[in-house]
Scaffold this motif. Structure first.
Motif, PDB file in Angstrom:
ATOM      1  N   ALA A  74     -17.629  14.771  41.538  1.00  0.00           N
ATOM      2  CA  ALA A  74     -18.594  14.399  40.491  1.00  0.00           C
ATOM      3  C   ALA A  74     -17.901  14.081  39.167  1.00  0.00           C
ATOM      4  O   ALA A  74     -18.199  13.065  38.517  1.00  0.00           O
ATOM      5  CB  ALA A  74     -19.618  15.516  40.306  1.00  0.00           C
ATOM      6  N   THR A  75     -16.983  14.937  38.738  1.00  0.00           N
ATOM      7  CA  THR A  75     -16.308  14.693  37.462  1.00  0.00           C
ATOM      8  C   THR A  75     -15.353  13.503  37.562  1.00  0.00           C
ATOM      9  O   THR A  75     -15.159  12.777  36.580  1.00  0.00           O
ATOM     10  CB  THR A  75     -15.543  15.946  36.997  1.00  0.00           C
ATOM     11  N   MET A  76     -14.768  13.302  38.750  1.00  0.00           N
ATOM     12  CA  MET A  76     -13.899  12.146  38.924  1.00  0.00           C
ATOM     13  C   MET A  76     -14.695  10.848  38.830  1.00  0.00           C
ATOM     14  O   MET A  76     -14.289   9.887  38.160  1.00  0.00           O
ATOM     15  CB  MET A  76     -13.162  12.231  40.255  1.00  0.00           C
ATOM     16  N   GLN A  77     -15.874  10.796  39.479  1.00  0.00           N
ATOM     17  CA  GLN A  77     -16.684   9.585  39.410  1.00  0.00           C
ATOM     18  C   GLN A  77     -17.211   9.343  37.998  1.00  0.00           C
ATOM     19  O   GLN A  77     -17.310   8.194  37.550  1.00  0.00           O
ATOM     20  CB  GLN A  77     -17.833   9.659  40.410  1.00  0.00           C
ATOM     21  N   ALA A  78     -17.514  10.398  37.287  1.00  0.00           N
ATOM     22  CA  ALA A  78     -17.928  10.252  35.891  1.00  0.00           C
ATOM     23  C   ALA A  78     -16.792   9.662  35.057  1.00  0.00           C
ATOM     24  O   ALA A  78     -17.015   8.789  34.196  1.00  0.00           O
ATOM     25  CB  ALA A  78     -18.364  11.597  35.321  1.00  0.00           C
ATOM     26  N   ALA A  79     -15.567  10.127  35.315  1.00  0.00           N
ATOM     27  CA  ALA A  79     -14.410   9.584  34.604  1.00  0.00           C
ATOM     28  C   ALA A  79     -14.183   8.120  34.974  1.00  0.00           C
ATOM     29  O   ALA A  79     -13.856   7.293  34.108  1.00  0.00           O
ATOM     30  CB  ALA A  79     -13.166  10.414  34.916  1.00  0.00           C
ATOM     31  N   GLN A  80     -14.363   7.779  36.237  1.00  0.00           N
ATOM     32  CA  GLN A  80     -14.226   6.382  36.646  1.00  0.00           C
ATOM     33  C   GLN A  80     -15.219   5.490  35.897  1.00  0.00           C
ATOM     34  O   GLN A  80     -14.850   4.424  35.396  1.00  0.00           O
ATOM     35  CB  GLN A  80     -14.462   6.239  38.151  1.00  0.00           C
ATOM     36  N   ARG A  81     -16.475   5.921  35.836  1.00  0.00           N
ATOM     37  CA  ARG A  81     -17.486   5.130  35.132  1.00  0.00           C
ATOM     38  C   ARG A  81     -17.128   4.977  33.656  1.00  0.00           C
ATOM     39  O   ARG A  81     -17.332   3.903  33.058  1.00  0.00           O
ATOM     40  CB  ARG A  81     -18.872   5.778  35.287  1.00  0.00           C
ATOM     41  N   ALA A  82     -16.590   6.029  33.068  1.00  0.00           N
ATOM     42  CA  ALA A  82     -16.201   5.959  31.658  1.00  0.00           C
ATOM     43  C   ALA A  82     -15.084   4.932  31.448  1.00  0.00           C
ATOM     44  O   ALA A  82     -15.131   4.130  30.504  1.00  0.00           O
ATOM     45  CB  ALA A  82     -15.764   7.339  31.171  1.00  0.00           C
ATOM     46  N   TRP A  83     -14.080   4.936  32.315  1.00  0.00           N
ATOM     47  CA  TRP A  83     -12.983   3.980  32.185  1.00  0.00           C
ATOM     48  C   TRP A  83     -13.476   2.547  32.365  1.00  0.00           C
ATOM     49  O   TRP A  83     -13.010   1.632  31.669  1.00  0.00           O
ATOM     50  CB  TRP A  83     -11.875   4.288  33.197  1.00  0.00           C
TER      51      TRP A  83
END
Length: 322
Positions: free
Chosen positions: A174-183
């Motif tokens: 979940a936190t990895m996908q959130a970081a991906q969306r942010a980038w």
């Protein structure tokens, strides 16, 4: 080129086995321009972190190159190196490093002179080195320096790898996908957040001793965000997924050369316990081979405390190669 070489350095390139151009800064000429210079005998390889470039080491090149050959690559997808549609895997970056080392060996006196390599892997640069060990072994290196990176970013049920050791902000799907969306969708804000978490005086300010001017605050942010902005952010997001899930703990146990772990006391990336794991793993079968040095700054400790960083790197490199 997108970036000019730092003072005292020059840019050169080589090709990876898939044709990608790999750019690197070097303190000494390579190829036909190489001369008989004792500094070629020991090469310090400086490996930058995620979304960075060789320019990160602007405060380190001069001191480190006085008595040694310094080479700092721009990883694939970063800085002046080529952009490829694929290649967003740590193993690909490790293979690129092997190609670069082979090129450097041949570029000095056609490979007739032995070169001793000591790499300094910062952040994902450390992960690249651990993957190199897993794939190719340690024979190319006389020692390792790993800077502010734990051997696994995700939390894991294996080995009780919980919040006391894993990455502080990107530690599961979940936190990895959130970081991906942010980038991908908010790169400018993500660049600024990266600076906030990686500079110790921002992540954990100590006003009594930091003494950071408004001008320094602004110039530091501009320096790092400009470098991150050179990257393809969708490509970075894919690399992030591979990097976050990659567990290097067992591979570290295969390290058989002296190892120095550097960590920032005020890093916004990992707990110190996570970074101590590298020392523990190296010493599983080789007690005394690894040690840890804790700095008073953050994730980018080479930038915040360059004098101490340069001194400790030189001392460690000399201890490995003499």
């Amino acid at each position: 080129m997108a970036n000019e070489a730092e003072p005292g350095m020059e840019y050169a390139t080589c090709k990876a086995n898939d044709g990608c151009t790999l750019a690197f800064q070097t303190s000494l000429p390579v190829g036909a321009e190489a001369t008989l210079d004792a500094r070629y005998a020991t090469c310090i390889l400086l490996l930058h972190g995620f979304s960075g470039s060789s320019a990160y080491f602007t405060r380190n090149f001069s001191a480190l190159s006085e008595d040694h050959w310094v080479v700092a690559p721009d990883m694939r997808g970063h800085g002046n190196s080529g952009r490829t549609r694929g290649g967003y895997h740590v193993a690909r970056l490790a293979t690129d490093l092997r190609e670069l080392i082979a090129f450097l060996k041949q570029a000095y006196l056609n490979g007739e002179q032995k070169i001793q390599f000591v790499p300094v892997g910062c952040s994902i640069g450390a992960a690249v080195l651990w993957t190199y060990v897993e794939l190719f072994g340690c024979d190319d290196f006389k020692g390792f320096v790993f800077v502010d990176q734990a051997p696994l970013q995700d939390r894991s049920p294996f080995g009780d790898w919980d919040e006391s050791r894993a990455h502080l902000g990107c530690y599961d799907e979940a936190t990895m996908q959130a970081a991906q969306r942010a980038w991908i969708y908010n790169p400018a804000g993500t660049h600024a957040d990266l600076v906030q978490s990686c500079l110790g005086y921002r992540y954990a300010p100590e006003p009594e001793t930091d003494d950071i001017s408004d001008e320094r605050w602004r110039s530091d942010e501009e320096f790092f965000t400009r470098i991150s902005a050179l990257c393809d952010h969708a490509w970075l997001a894919k690399l992030l997924a591979d990097h976050t899930r990659y567990d290097h703990r067992e591979a570290i146990e295969d390290i058989s050369v002296p190892t120095l772990v550097m960590a920032g006391r005020r890093t916004g990336c990992f707990p110190l316990e996570g970074m101590k794991e590298t020392v523990r793993r190296v010493e599983t079968s080789r007690p005394g081979l690894a040690r840890m040095s804790v700095f008073d700054s953050g994730h980018w400790l080479f930038y915040e405390e360059p004098d101490r960083f340069n001194k400790e790197i030189i001392e460690f490199v000399d201890s490995c190669t003499t």
